[in-house]
Design a protein around this motif. Structure first.
Motif, PDB file in Angstrom:
ATOM      1  N   MET A  31       0.850  -1.190   0.000  1.00  0.00           N
ATOM      2  CA  MET A  31       0.000   0.000   0.000  1.00  0.00           C
ATOM      3  C   MET A  31       0.882   1.235   0.000  1.00  0.00           C
ATOM      4  N   LEU A  32       0.394   2.303  -0.639  1.00  0.00           N
ATOM      5  CA  LEU A  32       1.120   3.566  -0.676  1.00  0.00           C
ATOM      6  C   LEU A  32       0.117   4.698  -0.623  1.00  0.00           C
ATOM      7  N   GLU A  33       0.310   5.631   0.322  1.00  0.00           N
ATOM      8  CA  GLU A  33      -0.514   6.828   0.329  1.00  0.00           C
ATOM      9  C   GLU A  33       0.185   7.870  -0.520  1.00  0.00           C
ATOM     10  N   GLY A  34      -0.462   8.286  -1.593  1.00  0.00           N
ATOM     11  CA  GLY A  34       0.119   9.249  -2.516  1.00  0.00           C
ATOM     12  C   GLY A  34       0.119  10.652  -1.951  1.00  0.00           C
ATOM     13  N   GLN A  35       0.806  11.543  -2.641  1.00  0.00           N
ATOM     14  CA  GLN A  35       0.923  12.925  -2.187  1.00  0.00           C
ATOM     15  C   GLN A  35      -0.421  13.628  -2.113  1.00  0.00           C
ATOM     16  N   ASN A  36      -1.381  13.177  -2.912  1.00  0.00           N
ATOM     17  CA  ASN A  36      -2.691  13.814  -2.927  1.00  0.00           C
ATOM     18  C   ASN A  36      -3.670  13.143  -1.966  1.00  0.00           C
ATOM     19  N   GLY A  37      -3.186  12.220  -1.127  1.00  0.00           N
ATOM     20  CA  GLY A  37      -4.043  11.547  -0.164  1.00  0.00           C
ATOM     21  C   GLY A  37      -4.706  10.291  -0.688  1.00  0.00           C
ATOM     22  N   MET A  38      -4.564  10.029  -1.974  1.00  0.00           N
ATOM     23  CA  MET A  38      -5.121   8.805  -2.533  1.00  0.00           C
ATOM     24  C   MET A  38      -4.294   7.613  -2.071  1.00  0.00           C
ATOM     25  N   ILE A  39      -4.914   6.453  -2.013  1.00  0.00           N
ATOM     26  CA  ILE A  39      -4.208   5.251  -1.595  1.00  0.00           C
ATOM     27  C   ILE A  39      -4.120   4.300  -2.784  1.00  0.00           C
ATOM     28  N   TRP A  40      -2.893   3.859  -3.069  1.00  0.00           N
ATOM     29  CA  TRP A  40      -2.617   2.908  -4.135  1.00  0.00           C
ATOM     30  C   TRP A  40      -2.405   1.534  -3.501  1.00  0.00           C
ATOM     31  N   LEU A  41      -2.951   0.503  -4.122  1.00  0.00           N
ATOM     32  CA  LEU A  41      -2.782  -0.863  -3.652  1.00  0.00           C
ATOM     33  C   LEU A  41      -2.118  -1.695  -4.735  1.00  0.00           C
ATOM     34  N   SER A  42      -1.162  -2.499  -4.337  1.00  0.00           N
ATOM     35  CA  SER A  42      -0.602  -3.511  -5.217  1.00  0.00           C
ATOM     36  C   SER A  42      -1.329  -4.805  -4.875  1.00  0.00           C
ATOM     37  N   THR A  43      -2.035  -5.381  -5.838  1.00  0.00           N
ATOM     38  CA  THR A  43      -2.836  -6.576  -5.576  1.00  0.00           C
ATOM     39  C   THR A  43      -2.510  -7.667  -6.584  1.00  0.00           C
ATOM     40  N   ASN A  44      -3.037  -8.846  -6.342  1.00  0.00           N
ATOM     41  CA  ASN A  44      -2.875  -9.938  -7.294  1.00  0.00           C
ATOM     42  C   ASN A  44      -3.598  -9.651  -8.605  1.00  0.00           C
ATOM     43  N   GLU A  45      -4.467  -8.651  -8.633  1.00  0.00           N
ATOM     44  CA  GLU A  45      -5.172  -8.264  -9.855  1.00  0.00           C
ATOM     45  C   GLU A  45      -4.539  -7.053 -10.521  1.00  0.00           C
ATOM     46  N   GLY A  46      -3.430  -6.558  -9.976  1.00  0.00           N
ATOM     47  CA  GLY A  46      -2.762  -5.391 -10.531  1.00  0.00           C
ATOM     48  C   GLY A  46      -2.795  -4.237  -9.549  1.00  0.00           C
ATOM     49  N   ILE A  47      -2.461  -3.062 -10.018  1.00  0.00           N
ATOM     50  CA  ILE A  47      -2.465  -1.874  -9.167  1.00  0.00           C
ATOM     51  C   ILE A  47      -3.868  -1.293  -9.145  1.00  0.00           C
ATOM     52  N   ARG A  48      -4.316  -0.942  -7.966  1.00  0.00           N
ATOM     53  CA  ARG A  48      -5.633  -0.348  -7.793  1.00  0.00           C
ATOM     54  C   ARG A  48      -5.482   0.997  -7.102  1.00  0.00           C
ATOM     55  N   LEU A  49      -6.392   1.898  -7.388  1.00  0.00           N
ATOM     56  CA  LEU A  49      -6.419   3.218  -6.773  1.00  0.00           C
ATOM     57  C   LEU A  49      -7.693   3.320  -5.963  1.00  0.00           C
ATOM     58  N   ILE A  50      -7.563   3.735  -4.704  1.00  0.00           N
ATOM     59  CA  ILE A  50      -8.731   3.946  -3.867  1.00  0.00           C
ATOM     60  C   ILE A  50      -8.859   5.441  -3.667  1.00  0.00           C
ATOM     61  N   HIS A  51      -9.956   6.013  -4.141  1.00  0.00           N
ATOM     62  CA  HIS A  51     -10.128   7.434  -3.871  1.00  0.00           C
ATOM     63  C   HIS A  51     -10.785   7.604  -2.503  1.00  0.00           C
ATOM     64  N   PRO A  52     -10.916   8.818  -2.011  1.00  0.00           N
ATOM     65  CA  PRO A  52     -11.347   9.021  -0.629  1.00  0.00           C
ATOM     66  C   PRO A  52     -12.635   8.307  -0.222  1.00  0.00           C
ATOM     67  N   GLU A  53     -13.510   7.957  -1.147  1.00  0.00           N
ATOM     68  CA  GLU A  53     -14.734   7.242  -0.782  1.00  0.00           C
ATOM     69  C   GLU A  53     -14.478   5.747  -0.641  1.00  0.00           C
ATOM     70  N   TRP A  54     -13.235   5.300  -0.775  1.00  0.00           N
ATOM     71  CA  TRP A  54     -12.831   3.905  -0.600  1.00  0.00           C
ATOM     72  C   TRP A  54     -13.385   2.986  -1.669  1.00  0.00           C
ATOM     73  N   GLU A  55     -13.706   3.532  -2.825  1.00  0.00           N
ATOM     74  CA  GLU A  55     -14.124   2.681  -3.927  1.00  0.00           C
ATOM     75  C   GLU A  55     -12.879   2.165  -4.630  1.00  0.00           C
ATOM     76  N   LEU A  56     -12.877   0.891  -4.936  1.00  0.00           N
ATOM     77  CA  LEU A  56     -11.742   0.288  -5.612  1.00  0.00           C
ATOM     78  C   LEU A  56     -11.892   0.517  -7.109  1.00  0.00           C
ATOM     79  N   LEU A  57     -10.927   1.206  -7.706  1.00  0.00           N
ATOM     80  CA  LEU A  57     -10.972   1.498  -9.133  1.00  0.00           C
ATOM     81  C   LEU A  57      -9.900   0.693  -9.844  1.00  0.00           C
ATOM     82  N   PRO A  58     -10.249  -0.023 -10.905  1.00  0.00           N
ATOM     83  CA  PRO A  58      -9.225  -0.767 -11.648  1.00  0.00           C
ATOM     84  C   PRO A  58      -8.194   0.191 -12.227  1.00  0.00           C
TER      85      PRO A  58
END
Length: 172
Positions: A31-58
């Motif tokens: 997991m990585l919290e980006g400079q803009n507060g977004m959270i990036w996840l490294s997963t078995n399905e690839g990299i995902r971005l979670i925006h502040p509403e915690w929705e998982l975006l491909p």
């Protein structure tokens, strides 16, 4: 799977966060919290971005197993994989870091405090990536250095310009 847990306050209370668009096979490896507060996840399905509403975006990824995430000083996302180190170019997608090789098995990425990253590899030691996304150099053949070249973790030490390396052979 498909959930993140947060710890809040000194009581370490957990709050389960359901991630939309995630199935039960989702595994998070970094997991990585980006400079803009977004959270990036490294997963078995690839990299995902979670925006502040915690929705998982491909999010598109390089054709490799993502093992580590980092961010350069300008906000560029970097992914360490079993097939090299990639940076996300907004116009051209995932690009191999200049000077990197697809033979590098990158296990960890650590910010250096000056806009760049240090990368630990399995078998190649460590290398640094400057703030412009270019590989600066590799250090660590077992003959030329005093540490094991299988680097699983890099952490900044309390003293200036000193780093700890967690390796297969111990901590250096």
């Amino acid at each position: 799977a498909g959930h993140l847990y947060t710890y809040e306050g000194s009581k370490l209370q957990t709050r389960r966060l359901l991630l939309k668009h995630a199935d039960r096979t989702l595994r998070i490896s970094d997991m990585l919290e980006g400079q803009n507060g977004m959270i990036w996840l490294s997963t078995n399905e690839g990299i995902r971005l979670i925006h502040p509403e915690w929705e998982l975006l491909p999010f598109p990824t390089p054709e490799a197993q993502i093992q580590a995430l980092g961010q350069l000083g300008d906000g560029t996302l970097v992914a360490g994989t079993n097939k090299g180190c990639y940076r996300l170019d907004v116009r051209n997608g995932w690009q191999l870091v200049d000077g990197s090789s697809t033979s590098f098995n990158v296990l960890c990425l650590t910010e250096d405090g000056a806009g760049g990253l240090w990368a630990g590899t399995f078998g190649e030691g460590v290398f640094s990536i400057n703030p412009k996304g270019r590989l600066l150099g590799i250090g660590g053949s077992s003959k030329a250095s005093n540490y094991n070249t299988n680097v699983f973790s890099i952490e900044k030490a309390p003293s200036p310009n000193t780093w700890y390396l967690g390796t297969l052979g111990g901590i250096y």
